[in-house]
Design a protein around this motif. Structure first.
Motif, short mmCIF file in Angstrom:
data_model
loop_
_atom_site.label_atom_id
_atom_site.label_comp_id
_atom_site.label_asym_id
_atom_site.label_seq_id
_atom_site.Cartn_x
_atom_site.Cartn_y
_atom_site.Cartn_z
N ALA A 111 46.20 33.23 52.28
CA ALA A 111 44.94 33.63 52.90
C ALA A 111 43.85 33.95 51.88
O ALA A 111 42.69 34.08 52.24
CB ALA A 111 45.18 34.85 53.79
N SER A 112 44.22 34.04 50.61
CA SER A 112 43.29 34.56 49.60
C SER A 112 42.21 33.58 49.16
O SER A 112 41.13 33.99 48.75
CB SER A 112 44.07 34.99 48.35
OG SER A 112 44.51 33.86 47.61
N CYS A 116 45.87 32.52 42.36
CA CYS A 116 47.11 33.30 42.34
C CYS A 116 46.87 34.66 42.98
O CYS A 116 45.73 35.12 43.09
CB CYS A 116 47.64 33.45 40.92
SG CYS A 116 46.61 34.39 39.80
N LEU A 117 47.95 35.27 43.40
CA LEU A 117 47.91 36.60 43.98
C LEU A 117 48.88 37.46 43.18
O LEU A 117 50.07 37.12 43.08
CB LEU A 117 48.32 36.58 45.45
CG LEU A 117 48.25 37.96 46.08
CD1 LEU A 117 46.93 38.12 46.85
CD2 LEU A 117 49.42 38.21 46.99
N VAL A 118 48.37 38.54 42.61
CA VAL A 118 49.16 39.39 41.73
C VAL A 118 49.20 40.80 42.31
O VAL A 118 48.15 41.39 42.56
CB VAL A 118 48.55 39.41 40.31
CG1 VAL A 118 49.35 40.30 39.39
CG2 VAL A 118 48.48 37.99 39.75
N PRO A 119 50.40 41.37 42.51
CA PRO A 119 50.48 42.74 42.99
C PRO A 119 49.94 43.72 41.94
O PRO A 119 50.04 43.48 40.74
CB PRO A 119 51.98 42.98 43.19
CG PRO A 119 52.62 41.65 43.15
CD PRO A 119 51.71 40.75 42.37
N GLU A 120 49.38 44.80 42.45
CA GLU A 120 48.86 45.85 41.58
C GLU A 120 49.33 47.19 42.13
O GLU A 120 49.24 47.45 43.32
CB GLU A 120 47.33 45.81 41.57
CG GLU A 120 46.70 46.85 40.69
CD GLU A 120 45.18 46.73 40.66
OE1 GLU A 120 44.59 47.13 39.65
OE2 GLU A 120 44.59 46.25 41.64
N GLN A 152 48.94 38.48 31.28
CA GLN A 152 47.72 39.18 31.70
C GLN A 152 46.48 38.42 31.23
O GLN A 152 45.50 38.31 31.96
CB GLN A 152 47.68 40.62 31.16
CG GLN A 152 48.62 41.56 31.85
CD GLN A 152 50.05 41.50 31.28
OE1 GLN A 152 50.37 40.70 30.41
NE2 GLN A 152 50.91 42.34 31.80
N ASP A 153 46.52 37.89 30.01
CA ASP A 153 45.39 37.11 29.49
C ASP A 153 45.22 35.83 30.31
O ASP A 153 44.10 35.43 30.63
CB ASP A 153 45.59 36.78 28.02
CG ASP A 153 45.57 38.00 27.12
OD1 ASP A 153 45.10 39.07 27.57
OD2 ASP A 153 46.03 37.89 25.97
N PHE A 154 46.34 35.19 30.63
CA PHE A 154 46.28 33.95 31.40
C PHE A 154 45.66 34.19 32.77
O PHE A 154 44.71 33.49 33.16
CB PHE A 154 47.68 33.34 31.54
CG PHE A 154 47.71 32.12 32.43
CD1 PHE A 154 47.04 30.96 32.07
CD2 PHE A 154 48.41 32.14 33.62
CE1 PHE A 154 47.06 29.83 32.89
CE2 PHE A 154 48.44 31.02 34.44
CZ PHE A 154 47.77 29.87 34.07
N ILE A 155 46.15 35.17 33.51
CA ILE A 155 45.63 35.36 34.87
C ILE A 155 44.18 35.84 34.87
O ILE A 155 43.47 35.65 35.85
CB ILE A 155 46.53 36.25 35.74
CG1 ILE A 155 46.59 37.66 35.21
CG2 ILE A 155 47.90 35.65 35.92
CD1 ILE A 155 47.19 38.64 36.18
N SER A 156 43.73 36.42 33.75
CA SER A 156 42.33 36.85 33.68
C SER A 156 41.38 35.65 33.65
O SER A 156 40.18 35.80 33.90
CB SER A 156 42.09 37.75 32.47
OG SER A 156 42.11 36.99 31.27
N THR A 157 41.90 34.45 33.38
CA THR A 157 41.07 33.24 33.35
C THR A 157 41.05 32.53 34.69
O THR A 157 40.37 31.52 34.84
CB THR A 157 41.58 32.25 32.28
OG1 THR A 157 42.86 31.74 32.70
CG2 THR A 157 41.70 32.90 30.91
N LEU A 158 41.77 33.04 35.67
CA LEU A 158 41.93 32.38 36.97
C LEU A 158 41.17 33.10 38.07
O LEU A 158 40.73 34.23 37.90
CB LEU A 158 43.42 32.35 37.34
CG LEU A 158 44.39 31.82 36.29
CD1 LEU A 158 45.81 32.02 36.77
CD2 LEU A 158 44.11 30.36 35.99
N ARG A 159 41.09 32.44 39.21
CA ARG A 159 40.59 33.11 40.41
C ARG A 159 41.78 33.89 40.97
O ARG A 159 42.54 33.40 41.78
CB ARG A 159 40.07 32.11 41.44
CG ARG A 159 38.80 31.41 41.00
CD ARG A 159 38.29 30.43 42.04
NE ARG A 159 39.34 29.47 42.36
CZ ARG A 159 39.60 29.01 43.59
NH1 ARG A 159 38.89 29.39 44.62
NH2 ARG A 159 40.58 28.14 43.78
N THR A 160 41.92 35.12 40.46
CA THR A 160 43.08 35.94 40.77
C THR A 160 42.72 36.97 41.85
O THR A 160 41.73 37.67 41.72
CB THR A 160 43.56 36.68 39.51
OG1 THR A 160 43.90 35.71 38.52
CG2 THR A 160 44.75 37.57 39.80
#
Length: 182
Positions: A111-112, A116-120, A152-160
């Motif tokens: 739905a996002s 990617c979808l990352v839990p926090e 963490q660096d990788f996902i910071s470059t994505l539409r997370t």
């Protein structure tokens, strides 16, 4: 939308002093329990790591496509071999994760509208228990090529998309023998 599940088993377990994936849990091993939960949510579960160590577990095992680059290598391998749109990636040392939790992660990812979808939880993100779209395979390969190995660096470059989790125990991982006592 299609789903696949992957469990990372390629770590050295150096702080644990033995293979974390093969620690006993619930009458089998931790990796078998986690793979069953991944399978419950995704419909399948593939281990990513050294085939010779896990071939006897009756689970599909695929070696890292690029060795010695940490979890990003496992993610790249998963995204390279998957035919599913959405792919859950779970580290083998997260005994609190449940099939229902992973099912919720998938639904939220679908739905996002993101990559990617990352839990926090408590301000900490958990990219080793997250859902990734297969379109990220080239981005993961590029990160490896540029030696950007930190997830963490990788996902910071994505539409997370970040997904808040109230019960941090779902995302606890075991790193040392002391951790297994709690």
């Amino acid at each position: 939308m299609t789903r696949s599940g992957f469990v990372l088993v390629g770590g050295a377990s150096s702080r644990m002093g033995r293979d974390k994936a093969l620690l006993p849990l619930g009458g089998s091993t931790m990796v078998e329990q986690i793979a069953a939960r991944v399978r419950a949510a995704a419909g399948n579960a593939t281990l990513i790591g050294p085939v010779h160590k896990y071939a006897n577990l009756n689970l599909p095992v695929v070696p890292d496509a690029v060795e010695n680059c940490g979890p990003i290598g496992g993610l790249f391998t998963a995204l390279r071999i998957t035919s599913a749109d959405w792919n859950v990636l779970v580290a083998c040392d997260m005994p609190g994760v449940t099939g229902a939790f992973l099912e919720q992660l998938f639904a939220a990812a679908e739905a996002s509208g993101g990559d990617c979808l990352v839990p926090e939880s408590a301000g900490k993100i958990h990219p080793l228990c997250a859902v990734y779209h297969r379109r990220l395979a080239p981005a993961a390969e590029s990160a490896i090529h540029h030696k950007l190995f930190k997830m963490q660096d990788f996902i910071s470059t994505l539409r997370t998309s970040r997904w808040p989790v109230r019960d941090a125990r779902l995302l606890d991982n075991l790193n040392t023998p002391h951790d297994t006592l709690h």
